[in-house]
Each structure stands twice: as structure tokens, then as C-alpha cells.
Design a protein around this motif. Sequence first.
Motif, PDB file in Angstrom:
ATOM      1  N   GLU A  21      -7.097  -1.006 -11.722  1.00 17.95           N
ATOM      2  CA  GLU A  21      -5.942  -0.129 -11.886  1.00 17.95           C
ATOM      3  C   GLU A  21      -4.828  -0.789 -12.683  1.00 17.95           C
ATOM      4  O   GLU A  21      -4.132  -0.137 -13.460  1.00 17.95           O
ATOM      5  N   LEU A  22      -4.671  -2.102 -12.503  1.00 18.34           N
ATOM      6  CA  LEU A  22      -3.630  -2.814 -13.241  1.00 18.34           C
ATOM      7  C   LEU A  22      -3.930  -2.825 -14.734  1.00 18.34           C
ATOM      8  O   LEU A  22      -3.033  -2.602 -15.568  1.00 18.34           O
ATOM      9  N   SER A  23      -5.170  -3.066 -15.090  1.00 20.64           N
ATOM     10  CA  SER A  23      -5.545  -3.060 -16.511  1.00 20.64           C
ATOM     11  C   SER A  23      -5.384  -1.660 -17.108  1.00 20.64           C
ATOM     12  O   SER A  23      -4.910  -1.506 -18.248  1.00 20.64           O
ATOM     13  N   TYR A  24      -5.772  -0.652 -16.338  1.00 17.87           N
ATOM     14  CA  TYR A  24      -5.645   0.718 -16.831  1.00 17.87           C
ATOM     15  C   TYR A  24      -4.180   1.098 -17.008  1.00 17.87           C
ATOM     16  O   TYR A  24      -3.819   1.780 -17.985  1.00 17.87           O
ATOM     17  N   LEU A  25      -3.322   0.675 -16.079  1.00 20.12           N
ATOM     18  CA  LEU A  25      -1.890   0.964 -16.200  1.00 20.12           C
ATOM     19  C   LEU A  25      -1.311   0.316 -17.462  1.00 20.12           C
ATOM     20  O   LEU A  25      -0.542   0.952 -18.204  1.00 20.12           O
ATOM     21  N   ALA A  26      -1.671  -0.951 -17.701  1.00 15.95           N
ATOM     22  CA  ALA A  26      -1.169  -1.625 -18.899  1.00 15.95           C
ATOM     23  C   ALA A  26      -1.622  -0.903 -20.165  1.00 15.95           C
ATOM     24  O   ALA A  26      -0.847  -0.738 -21.121  1.00 15.95           O
ATOM     25  N   HIS A  27      -2.861  -0.442 -20.176  1.00 15.50           N
ATOM     26  CA  HIS A  27      -3.380   0.279 -21.340  1.00 15.50           C
ATOM     27  C   HIS A  27      -2.626   1.596 -21.551  1.00 15.50           C
ATOM     28  O   HIS A  27      -2.260   1.948 -22.675  1.00 15.50           O
ATOM     29  N   GLU A  28      -2.370   2.318 -20.473  1.00 20.22           N
ATOM     30  CA  GLU A  28      -1.641   3.584 -20.571  1.00 20.22           C
ATOM     31  C   GLU A  28      -0.226   3.370 -21.101  1.00 20.22           C
ATOM     32  O   GLU A  28       0.236   4.115 -21.971  1.00 20.22           O
ATOM     33  N   LEU A  29       0.462   2.373 -20.565  1.00 19.67           N
ATOM     34  CA  LEU A  29       1.837   2.136 -20.987  1.00 19.67           C
ATOM     35  C   LEU A  29       1.905   1.707 -22.442  1.00 19.67           C
ATOM     36  O   LEU A  29       2.857   2.054 -23.155  1.00 19.67           O
ATOM     37  N   PRO A  50       0.820  -1.235   0.000  1.00 22.81           N
ATOM     38  CA  PRO A  50       0.000   0.000   0.000  1.00 22.81           C
ATOM     39  C   PRO A  50       0.845   1.273   0.000  1.00 22.81           C
ATOM     40  O   PRO A  50       0.508   2.243  -0.692  1.00 22.81           O
ATOM     41  N   GLU A  51       1.956   1.275   0.764  1.00 25.55           N
ATOM     42  CA  GLU A  51       2.823   2.443   0.773  1.00 25.55           C
ATOM     43  C   GLU A  51       3.505   2.636  -0.581  1.00 25.55           C
ATOM     44  O   GLU A  51       3.637   3.764  -1.070  1.00 25.55           O
ATOM     45  N   ALA A  52       3.930   1.532  -1.174  1.00 27.50           N
ATOM     46  CA  ALA A  52       4.559   1.630  -2.496  1.00 27.50           C
ATOM     47  C   ALA A  52       3.587   2.181  -3.519  1.00 27.50           C
ATOM     48  O   ALA A  52       3.959   3.006  -4.373  1.00 27.50           O
ATOM     49  N   GLU A  53       2.334   1.771  -3.437  1.00 26.18           N
ATOM     50  CA  GLU A  53       1.335   2.254  -4.388  1.00 26.18           C
ATOM     51  C   GLU A  53       1.165   3.766  -4.294  1.00 26.18           C
ATOM     52  O   GLU A  53       1.032   4.456  -5.320  1.00 26.18           O
ATOM     53  N   LYS A  54       1.198   4.315  -3.096  1.00 24.97           N
ATOM     54  CA  LYS A  54       1.034   5.763  -2.927  1.00 24.97           C
ATOM     55  C   LYS A  54       2.108   6.532  -3.690  1.00 24.97           C
ATOM     56  O   LYS A  54       1.829   7.535  -4.356  1.00 24.97           O
ATOM     57  N   TYR A  55       3.349   6.057  -3.595  1.00 25.13           N
ATOM     58  CA  TYR A  55       4.439   6.777  -4.261  1.00 25.13           C
ATOM     59  C   TYR A  55       4.376   6.609  -5.771  1.00 25.13           C
ATOM     60  O   TYR A  55       4.676   7.550  -6.516  1.00 25.13           O
ATOM     61  N   PHE A  56       3.991   5.424  -6.250  1.00 22.91           N
ATOM     62  CA  PHE A  56       3.892   5.235  -7.694  1.00 22.91           C
ATOM     63  C   PHE A  56       2.734   6.045  -8.281  1.00 22.91           C
ATOM     64  O   PHE A  56       2.800   6.483  -9.435  1.00 22.91           O
ATOM     65  N   ILE A  57       1.693   6.258  -7.514  1.00 27.86           N
ATOM     66  CA  ILE A  57       0.598   7.121  -7.974  1.00 27.86           C
ATOM     67  C   ILE A  57       1.091   8.548  -8.164  1.00 27.86           C
ATOM     68  O   ILE A  57       0.753   9.223  -9.152  1.00 27.86           O
ATOM     69  N   GLU A  96       7.091  -1.600 -14.346  1.00 26.21           N
ATOM     70  CA  GLU A  96       6.858  -3.036 -14.170  1.00 26.21           C
ATOM     71  C   GLU A  96       6.753  -3.376 -12.686  1.00 26.21           C
ATOM     72  O   GLU A  96       5.991  -4.278 -12.288  1.00 26.21           O
ATOM     73  N   ILE A  97       7.487  -2.645 -11.833  1.00 28.73           N
ATOM     74  CA  ILE A  97       7.371  -2.842 -10.385  1.00 28.73           C
ATOM     75  C   ILE A  97       6.005  -2.377  -9.905  1.00 28.73           C
ATOM     76  O   ILE A  97       5.360  -3.032  -9.060  1.00 28.73           O
ATOM     77  N   TYR A  98       5.545  -1.256 -10.429  1.00 28.56           N
ATOM     78  CA  TYR A  98       4.220  -0.753 -10.058  1.00 28.56           C
ATOM     79  C   TYR A  98       3.136  -1.764 -10.437  1.00 28.56           C
ATOM     80  O   TYR A  98       2.189  -1.992  -9.666  1.00 28.56           O
ATOM     81  N   SER A  99       3.277  -2.386 -11.601  1.00 34.86           N
ATOM     82  CA  SER A  99       2.274  -3.379 -12.002  1.00 34.86           C
ATOM     83  C   SER A  99       2.286  -4.584 -11.063  1.00 34.86           C
ATOM     84  O   SER A  99       1.228  -5.139 -10.742  1.00 34.86           O
ATOM     85  N   THR A 100       3.455  -4.983 -10.583  1.00 41.21           N
ATOM     86  CA  THR A 100       3.525  -6.092  -9.644  1.00 41.21           C
ATOM     87  C   THR A 100       2.919  -5.700  -8.288  1.00 41.21           C
ATOM     88  O   THR A 100       2.281  -6.521  -7.617  1.00 41.21           O
ATOM     89  N   VAL A 101       3.123  -4.432  -7.886  1.00 43.30           N
ATOM     90  CA  VAL A 101       2.490  -3.949  -6.654  1.00 43.30           C
ATOM     91  C   VAL A 101       0.969  -4.052  -6.762  1.00 43.30           C
ATOM     92  O   VAL A 101       0.288  -4.536  -5.833  1.00 43.30           O
ATOM     93  N   LEU A 102       0.430  -3.616  -7.892  1.00 42.22           N
ATOM     94  CA  LEU A 102      -1.023  -3.716  -8.095  1.00 42.22           C
ATOM     95  C   LEU A 102      -1.477  -5.175  -8.147  1.00 42.22           C
ATOM     96  O   LEU A 102      -2.593  -5.505  -7.709  1.00 42.22           O
ATOM     97  N   TRP A 103      -0.632  -6.050  -8.664  1.00 46.15           N
ATOM     98  CA  TRP A 103      -0.973  -7.485  -8.702  1.00 46.15           C
ATOM     99  C   TRP A 103      -1.086  -8.036  -7.274  1.00 46.15           C
ATOM    100  O   TRP A 103      -2.014  -8.782  -6.964  1.00 46.15           O
ATOM    101  N   HIS A 104      -0.149  -7.672  -6.407  1.00 47.17           N
ATOM    102  CA  HIS A 104      -0.206  -8.136  -5.025  1.00 47.17           C
ATOM    103  C   HIS A 104      -1.403  -7.546  -4.282  1.00 47.17           C
ATOM    104  O   HIS A 104      -1.980  -8.202  -3.411  1.00 47.17           O
ATOM    105  N   LEU A 105      -1.758  -6.301  -4.627  1.00 42.50           N
ATOM    106  CA  LEU A 105      -2.909  -5.664  -3.987  1.00 42.50           C
ATOM    107  C   LEU A 105      -4.237  -6.123  -4.589  1.00 42.50           C
ATOM    108  O   LEU A 105      -5.306  -5.704  -4.122  1.00 42.50           O
ATOM    109  N   LYS A 106      -4.168  -6.959  -5.647  1.00 42.77           N
ATOM    110  CA  LYS A 106      -5.351  -7.498  -6.318  1.00 42.77           C
ATOM    111  C   LYS A 106      -6.257  -6.386  -6.842  1.00 42.77           C
ATOM    112  O   LYS A 106      -7.483  -6.484  -6.823  1.00 42.77           O
ATOM    113  N   ASN A 107      -5.605  -5.321  -7.321  1.00 44.40           N
ATOM    114  CA  ASN A 107      -6.333  -4.179  -7.877  1.00 44.40           C
ATOM    115  C   ASN A 107      -6.380  -4.352  -9.394  1.00 44.40           C
ATOM    116  O   ASN A 107      -5.561  -3.800 -10.142  1.00 44.40           O
ATOM    117  N   ASP A 108      -7.354  -5.136  -9.827  1.00 48.66           N
ATOM    118  CA  ASP A 108      -7.421  -5.526 -11.234  1.00 48.66           C
ATOM    119  C   ASP A 108      -7.722  -4.345 -12.150  1.00 48.66           C
ATOM    120  O   ASP A 108      -7.153  -4.226 -13.245  1.00 48.66           O
TER     121      ASP A 108
END
Length: 805
Positions: free
Chosen positions: A564-572, A529-536, A550-562
Motif C-alpha cells: 500500500e505504501l508503494s502504491y500510495l507513492a505512485h499515486e501521489l 490501524p484506526e488512522a489508516e481507516k480514516y485515510f482510506i 505524508e502522514i498517511y505514508s508514515t502510518v503505512l510505514w509503521h504498519l509495515k504495509n509495503d
Amino acid sequence: MAPSTPHISSQLRQLIYYHLDNNLVKNALFLAGRLHAYEPRSSEASYLLALCHLLSGQPKAAWEYSRISGSRGTHLGCSYVHAQACLDLGKYMDGITALERSKSIWTSKSHWNKHSETRRQHLPDAAAVLCLQGKLWQAHSDLSKAVECYAESLKLNPFMWDAFLGLCEAGVHVRVPNIYKLSPELVAMVQAAPPPDSTALSDKTVSHNGPLQTQLNTNPNADPFSSNTPKGDANLSHGSSALWEKLNGSNVNVANIGPAVIHEGLETPSSQNESDEIRIINGNVSSNESWDPPLAPARRNRTIQQAEYGDPPPKIRTTNLKSRIRPKGEPEETNHVHIEEESVPAPVPSLGERKRTISGQVAHPSLPQPVEPGAPQRRSTRLLNHIRPTTSRLASSTLGPKEGREVKKVRATGTKGRMATAPTVGRVVSGNRKLMLGGSDGDGKEARSLSTNSSSHTKNATSDRTKEIEALSWILDLFAKLATGYYNLNRYKAQEAVQMFNLLPQGQRETPWVLSQIGRAYYEQALYPEAEKYFIRVKALAPSRLEDMEIYSTVLWHLKNDVELSYLAHELMEVDRLSPEAWCAAGNSFSHQRDHEQALKCFKRATQINPQFAYAFSLQGHEHVANEEYDKALDAFRNGISADSRHYNSWYGLGQVYEKMGKLEYANEHYRNAAQINPSNAVLVCCIGLIMEKLNDPNTALIHYSRATTLAPQSVLARFRKARVHMKLGELKLALTELKVLKDIAPDEANVHYLLGKLYKLLHDKANAIKHFTTALNLDPKAAQFIKDAMEALDDDDEDDPDMA
């Protein structure tokens, strides 16, 4: 007549550098082709053509054009571009050989503190070459030589950031404070650096009260204001920078540059808004009259011509002390004019008195020349009489009766006139607009003013050097904090890295790179959760940033935030479809959706784009483990280690595969390799403890679990396994202590309550045992059969229930 070859080549090279400096690489490449066609045997032409190809993303073409001169080491630019192309093409030893053969050219070069907005060095120095050499050795898997090159590069230039990153990636121990400190060598280089470029026309760089620029006129035909005045001239004064600027229409400070060309017709504004203007006209002087000034146009009749025929000259205004010369359109006389200060009058050959310069030194004019009877009066003499009151000795020895009477008229103005006129004239010409009152010794006051100005200039120069050293010290301190933070993160000392990054100034800390490093540090501590705040915050500051995503995407994977993860992949993917980070994010998104086949395709695509992207190989290996394809998983993890030998995720993946395959000894070896790289990772320490536990070594396992709880006090897994080993060793009270702490950390974890029920059963506390078994049953209905069996066998202390951990 055809132009000379050197001039054509010079013009083409200037055009190439012009386009390169303006980031017009395509134009520079076209011009480099013209230069190479004009001089096919020139190493410089080959270098520029290869450089343009390299900057255009064509390393193969750059390698071809720089190969001949670069591989032989005869041209430093060719060798450097050839080595860079070899690094891109994987021909590492060829690049190293090219740099070694040109070592005699670059080994003594140092361009630190020699670049500015108007000054550039197009060839590399020793620090840049050593950094590139280190990259080649590192790519060639010779880390010892790579470290040597990186260290030497940092010694020459501590701001060679790539060299520092290379040292960190090599895993060597670095003493950051020894790199980023204000050493005597750096101070000496700052003090020895040339002054800031005076060619930059800026009003802020002009000193209107600066010291006078004096030069010796060794060329008798040279105009003191023209560009052909020798640099060694030191006795003739150009006046102050303010006068020089007005005569040239320029803001350049003459204290820092050589003489410039004076164009005809440049106007000096008059302080009284009068219509008359002063002009400098270049003329020729015969060689036998070394002190004759250049030609000048005639005066208007109401000024000099009237004085020439006996009319009294007009009184000089104290507020307008500029000499007036006839405009260009009027007829010219045969006389010459030399514009100088009051304190440095133009030497007149017929004067018997020795004149002195501003500094008090005796000027050495040429021998007096005979004056022809009836010849017109010298222009410089008339100007002298018109500007400065002269003594009776001067008048009687040089001038006729008319001129003598005119001089007496000027002197008749009285002491007040002398005090207000004579000193002020010199100050106006020298650029000092302050009125100097008291005393009639103009030369002495001029000398004192020069001494004061020189002292002021020296103090200003010393102050500037002091400020430069202070600025350098600040930058070194900034780099020290950044480097220490990155080094700690690279050594997986995440907490120390976060503390160091937080010491940065606010402006530096709130930058995408620093925020990304802090996010990675929290990710390494499994604080997602702390890592997600900084990547945001990183995404808000730099929406198109790809690095560390790629680290941010793994953080979202661990947080099970599907979502945000899909949106990040689309943006990249929109930012750069050919980036490995974008494909890793897409693969993580598919992996979270349990679509392992699509995830594998994305991870393989990332490794195709960048075969050195170790993280994509490790993600690919974990997907193969999820599909129970252990052989493919082993290949993926081994490829990750080949790309980066310090990538602990790949070592951990190998240990995980061997553990699942039942090869515990191999698993233990690879887990330990991963823990050696990242000793602060509690998960890796727990994995080693688990292997020790499976190898029937509970005491060693307990040591590792205890260390894991020290590294991560909030780790549920480490405390759970530690409590379980305590129970196996019969240390029930210690196990109970750990489980009580664990219950507060994870109150909704079914396994914790199940283990507590078993522990209370061993302690013969049936009430608490039933309580925790019931809680575990409510939290995890799927394990109902095991929990019910445990509850029914409360009276049997020897019952061995299956472990749910």
C-alpha cells in the motif's frame, strides 16, 4: 471624434475583471498589459497588471509592477499585491512596510457580508490586510506581532480561517468560543446589510403582491418608466412589481431597484388572449405643461375614435381590464398618454377636483391650463372616462354634452357594474388579481390594500433578516466546532479533537479535510490501524488530495504495509510530481525497503521543493540516524526547527541523536522541549524517563513512566519500563502487577516474559520463573544465550543478567 480617455480605461478595466471572474487569467494578463500601456502612470493599471502576474504564479513580475505605488502606500491594491509578492519572495519587511504605509486607506474598510454573486469588492479590507500582515510577521519570526495581527483580523471577520490557523501555528492559547459567537456587532452588520441583489433575474425573487413603488416626478419631461427618473421621485406610482415586469419584460422586483429603461414595443399579455397590445412610447413634453404625459399612438376607430365622435363606448369586461393603444404602425395623434392606476389617475389640468395618490396624500398638479375651443379631448381624460365611472360633477365641469352622455351611460350599468368594475380595475393595474367586492370607494380600498401590502412587505423583510441571523448562527456554530477540533489537534489533545469532530453534522464530518484531521489525531496517539481507516476514506473521497498524505505514508510505514505504501507513492507522483508530500511518500517507501540512500534523495527533493516543509527535514534526519550519520542528522533536525519551531518531531530527533552520542544532558533538554510542545505524547515522556533512569534518578524516571501509562494505557513500552524501575527500587509486588497487565496487552512479547521470569526468580518462585523463561525462549530464539544463563542461575539471587530491553 476620438473616444475619451476615461471611457477607454473603464472598458479595459471591466474586461480585465470579467476575465478574472471567469478564471481566464491569461486573457486578463494580456488586457492588463494593454491598460498599463495606455495609462503607464496609473496606479490602478499597475495594480491590475501586478495582480494578474501574481495569479499567474509570477511573484517576481508582480513585485516589480506594484513596487512604485505599493512601497509608497499610495494605492491599497498595489500595496496588497506587493506584500503578497514579498511573502512569496522572502522579502518580509518590504511587504510589512508597504502595508503600514497604506494603513490610512485600509484601516477603516470592512467588506464583511458585502459580497454576492453580482457584487464584488476588488480591493481588500482591514481583515484581509491584517491577516496578510500576520503571515509576513510570522515568516519574519516575530510571533508576537503576528499574533496581534491575526487577533485583530479575527475580531473584524471571524471567518478569516487563515488567521485562526496562524494563531494555532504560533502556539498561543486561543479561546475559540470567544471568536465564533453571535456578537451584537455581527447582528448589526447583518441588519444593516443591503437587500439581496435585485439585478439577479430570478423568478423566485419576484413578489407579485408586493407593495407599490412610488416615486416623485420632479422632472416635467421625464417618463415615469424611463431610466432618467430621479431617485427622489415619490408621488407618481409605477404600479406593482407585476405590472412593472410585464411592461418591461423583466422579472426584476421594482421594490429593490431604481427605474429601468423601457424599450419600445414591449408587450403586456392580455388576460382574454386578444390581439390588441399595449405599448409604451417615449415622447417629449413641453416645459410649461408639467403634468402632461408622453406621446402615444392613436386608438383604433372601434374604441377611442368612436367615443370621440359620439358613439357609445363598449362596456368594459371585468376579466380584461387592460387599456388598448393603437399599434406602432398606425398614424399617431398629437395627444399624450400616461398609463396609471385607477386610484392614481393622470392629473388633468382642467379638473377642479383635488386628486389623491395611493397613500392618500394630496397630489399637487400644475395650475389649470386654458383649453382652446375645439381642441381635441385630452387622451388621459378619454382613458379616464373609458376605465373609471366618473361623477356628474366631473362631467359637467369638464366635459361637453357628448362626453357627459357617455359617462351617464357608463353609470347606468348599475350598482352591480360599479362593484364589479371600478374596484377591479385598480387591482388589476396594481398587480393584485383578486376580485374586490362590496363598497364603491375604490380609493379607500386601494389605500387599505396598500397598507396591508406594506405591512406584509415589512413582515417579510423582518422574517428574511431573522433567517439570515439564524443562518449566521448556524455557520458560527459549525466554525466553532471545526476550530475547536483543529485547535485541540494542534495542541496535541488528540482525544478531545476526535470527540469534537464527531459532533459535526454527518455531511460536514464526511469530508476529506475533517476525515484527514481525525486520521492525524489517531496517528498522534500511535493508533495506526484506526488512522489508516480514516485515510482510506479520504483517498476514496478525494483521490487527488495531497495534504496530509505524508502522514498517511508514515502510518503505512509503521504498519509495515509495503504494498500500500508503494502504491500510495505512485499515486501521489501521478497527481503532482512537484509536491513535497509525494516525495515524502516515496522516501518512506524506500526507507521501509531499507534503501536509505534512495530515501534520503527523496526527502532532500521534498525539502528543495518546499524549504518550509519541516516534516521532510525530520524524516531526512531519521534516515541519517539509521545510517549512523549523526552530524548530518543534527543538521537536518535543526533545519526542521528553523522551518517550524513547534515541530516536535525535530526536537525529538535532536534528543535521540544526543542520546546516541552519549550527551544525556543535551538529550534531556531537547526531549523536554519536544514534550512541552506535545505534552500528551507518551513516547516523549518515556524518553525523558529513560534519560532520568540513565542519569541514576529512578524515582524521577518512575514519575515519568507513570505519567506515560496514564496518557497511553495500552503502551507496552511505558509499562515495561515502569515495571523495570519498580524492580530496581525493590517494589516487586508493584512490578508484578504491571507485568501481569502487560502480559495481557502483549502476550507474544519475549521481553515481557523474560522480565517476568527474572521477577519470579527474585520472588523465589522457580516454577513460574522457568515457565516464563521458556516462553521467552520460544518467542525469541536469538536471545537463547541470555535466557539459558538466567535459567541456570535460578538459585543465585544476586546474579546480574543483561537487560534485554
